[in-house]
Design an enzyme around this catalytic site. Structure first.
Site, PDB file in Angstrom:
ATOM      1  N   GLY A   3      22.047   7.087  -1.984  1.00 35.83           N
ATOM      2  CA  GLY A   3      23.393   6.582  -2.198  1.00 35.83           C
ATOM      3  C   GLY A   3      24.315   7.693  -2.662  1.00 35.83           C
ATOM      4  O   GLY A   3      23.883   8.797  -2.997  1.00 35.83           O
ATOM      5  N   CYS A   4      25.607   7.389  -2.692  1.00 33.69           N
ATOM      6  CA  CYS A   4      26.600   8.405  -3.027  1.00 33.69           C
ATOM      7  C   CYS A   4      26.555   8.797  -4.508  1.00 33.69           C
ATOM      8  O   CYS A   4      26.419   9.981  -4.842  1.00 33.69           O
ATOM      9  CB  CYS A   4      27.992   7.937  -2.624  1.00 33.69           C
ATOM     10  SG  CYS A   4      28.422   6.261  -3.165  1.00 33.69           S
ATOM     11  N   TYR A   5      26.661   7.820  -5.395  1.00 36.39           N
ATOM     12  CA  TYR A   5      26.540   8.133  -6.821  1.00 36.39           C
ATOM     13  C   TYR A   5      25.198   8.806  -7.144  1.00 36.39           C
ATOM     14  O   TYR A   5      25.161   9.809  -7.876  1.00 36.39           O
ATOM     15  CB  TYR A   5      26.686   6.865  -7.662  1.00 36.39           C
ATOM     16  CG  TYR A   5      28.083   6.343  -7.838  1.00 36.39           C
ATOM     17  CD1 TYR A   5      29.101   7.144  -8.357  1.00 36.39           C
ATOM     18  CD2 TYR A   5      28.399   5.023  -7.521  1.00 36.39           C
ATOM     19  CE1 TYR A   5      30.391   6.656  -8.536  1.00 36.39           C
ATOM     20  CE2 TYR A   5      29.681   4.516  -7.702  1.00 36.39           C
ATOM     21  CZ  TYR A   5      30.676   5.337  -8.208  1.00 36.39           C
ATOM     22  OH  TYR A   5      31.949   4.846  -8.393  1.00 36.39           O
ATOM     23  N   THR A  61      23.360  10.708  -5.377  1.00 35.83           N
ATOM     24  CA  THR A  61      23.347  12.096  -4.921  1.00 35.83           C
ATOM     25  C   THR A  61      24.067  12.998  -5.912  1.00 35.83           C
ATOM     26  O   THR A  61      23.531  14.026  -6.346  1.00 35.83           O
ATOM     27  CB  THR A  61      23.996  12.208  -3.539  1.00 35.83           C
ATOM     28  OG1 THR A  61      23.204  11.487  -2.577  1.00 35.83           O
ATOM     29  CG2 THR A  61      24.096  13.661  -3.097  1.00 35.83           C
ATOM     30  N   ALA A  62      25.283  12.636  -6.279  1.00 35.48           N
ATOM     31  CA  ALA A  62      26.070  13.471  -7.193  1.00 35.48           C
ATOM     32  C   ALA A  62      25.407  13.591  -8.558  1.00 35.48           C
ATOM     33  O   ALA A  62      25.381  14.672  -9.166  1.00 35.48           O
ATOM     34  CB  ALA A  62      27.482  12.898  -7.339  1.00 35.48           C
TER      35      ALA A  62
END
Length: 344
Positions: A148-150, A152-153
């Protein structure tokens, strides 16, 4: 060259994936599916693709998708589970950009997503697609759960600290902000212009679906020991981008933090460790697959602040999926993603 299919080509993640794939020198885009848009040219929905493809949307069918070497699922949770077993049995490799193959504990998946996991046998061989961690396993994977995006960061921001054992892993705080595209293309009151513009708000503060995925990855980095993480996401009035501000308490205040990060990511094409004290911005990575990271140590104390920014639709979704595809088929990881970020 490989034949590629995309199930779910009408959302923001889907069109971002198409934007990359139509320029990829090793990809023949064979099928793009949408039940609601069957027969409609993809370029009619997304005019930016007019010069690049004349393919039309079609209904997802096992027979057609089985002619592909790889199929991407850019679909809501629960969809990829329905077709993946049959496609894998037919020799097709899978990258799921949804949540179905991200969380190894299927009971935990059911708890957070509210549906039963029906592919436990497939889940047992699935590889979590964070290349900076699982590159070797991704090479031979038949099924990859794209992060997911969150997650990953946050994971890329924390990994060097946790793996080196220099922070208190029981008191981590991830304060994260995302653009509105992270909510998807489906119309919702909360993401209307009049609702989201000129406003800033937290959501999911009591518990968000990405929390177990983040904790899973950080626990793996922590020698399979659980971590204590407070994760609070926020909605910001911009289209795309994620900014994660990550806090941790140092247990070793003598460590050279900048050297630690630079050495940890020295061979990672898509992770850019900026000079100490820098302030990366989401605009720096807009439209690119890069993650920019910088470090701060306020008042030279025992708190480390990590700033981690990505484009939620690229490194947080479609770009990372293509990066995984490149690894799976032996292409250079940056193939199809050599453009710099868009400014302004």
């Amino acid at each position: 060259m490989i034949n590629v299919g995309l199930v779910g080509g009408t959302g923001y993640t889907g069109v971002e994936l198409l934007r990359i794939l139509v320029q990829h020198p090793e990809v023949n885009l064979k099928v793009v599916t949408s039940r609601g848009e069957e027969g409609k040219p993809v370029a009619d929905m997304y005019p930016n693709l007019r010069p690049y493809t004349d393919i039309c949307f079609s209904v997802p069918q096992l027979e057609t998708l089985s002619e592909c070497d790889l199929v991407f699922f850019a679909t809501p949770h629960g969809v990829a589970m329905e077709m993946t077993p049959d496609l894998v049995a037919n020799g097709v490799r899978i990258i799921d950009l949804g949540a179905d193959f991200r969380i190894y504990d299927t009971d935990e998946y059911s708890k957070w997503y509210g549906i039963e996991h029906t592919c436990k046998d497939i889940m047992a061989e699935t590889i979590y697609g964070l290349p900076e961690v699982n590159r070797e396993q991704i090479k031979d994977a038949r099924v990859v759960g794209n992060p997911g995006c969150y997650p990953t960061a946050v994971q890329l921001g924390y990994l060097p600290l946790i793996k080196s054992g220099v922070v208190d892993t029981q008191n981590l705080i991830a304060d994260c902000k995302s653009g509105v595209s992270g909510a998807g293309r489906q119309a919702k009151v909360g993401t209307l212009l009049c609702e989201a513009s000129e406003s800033f708000s937290a959501y999911g503060a009591s518990g968000h679906r990405h929390l177990p995925e983040i904790k899973q990855g950080l626990a793996f980095a922590n020698q399979n020991k659980d971590v204590g993480l407070t994760f609070v996401p926020h909605l910001t009035p911009m289209i795309r981008g994620i900014h994660a501000t990550l806090y941790a308490k140092l247990t070793d205040t003598n460590v050279d933090l900048q050297k630690l990060y630079e050495e940890f990511y020295q061979d990672e094409h898509f992770v850019d460790v900026m000079p100490f004290g820098s302030h990366p911005a989401t605009r720096n990575v807009k439209g690119s697959n890069f993650n920019q990271i910088s470090l701060h140590r306020p008042q030279d104390g025992d708190t480390i602040v990590v700033l981690s920014v990505i484009d939620n639709l690229v490194k947080g979704a479609a770009g990372q999926a293509v990066q995984n595809m490149n690894i799976m088929f032996g292409f250079p990881e940056h193939t199809g993603m050599t453009q710099p970020a868009m400014l302004p």
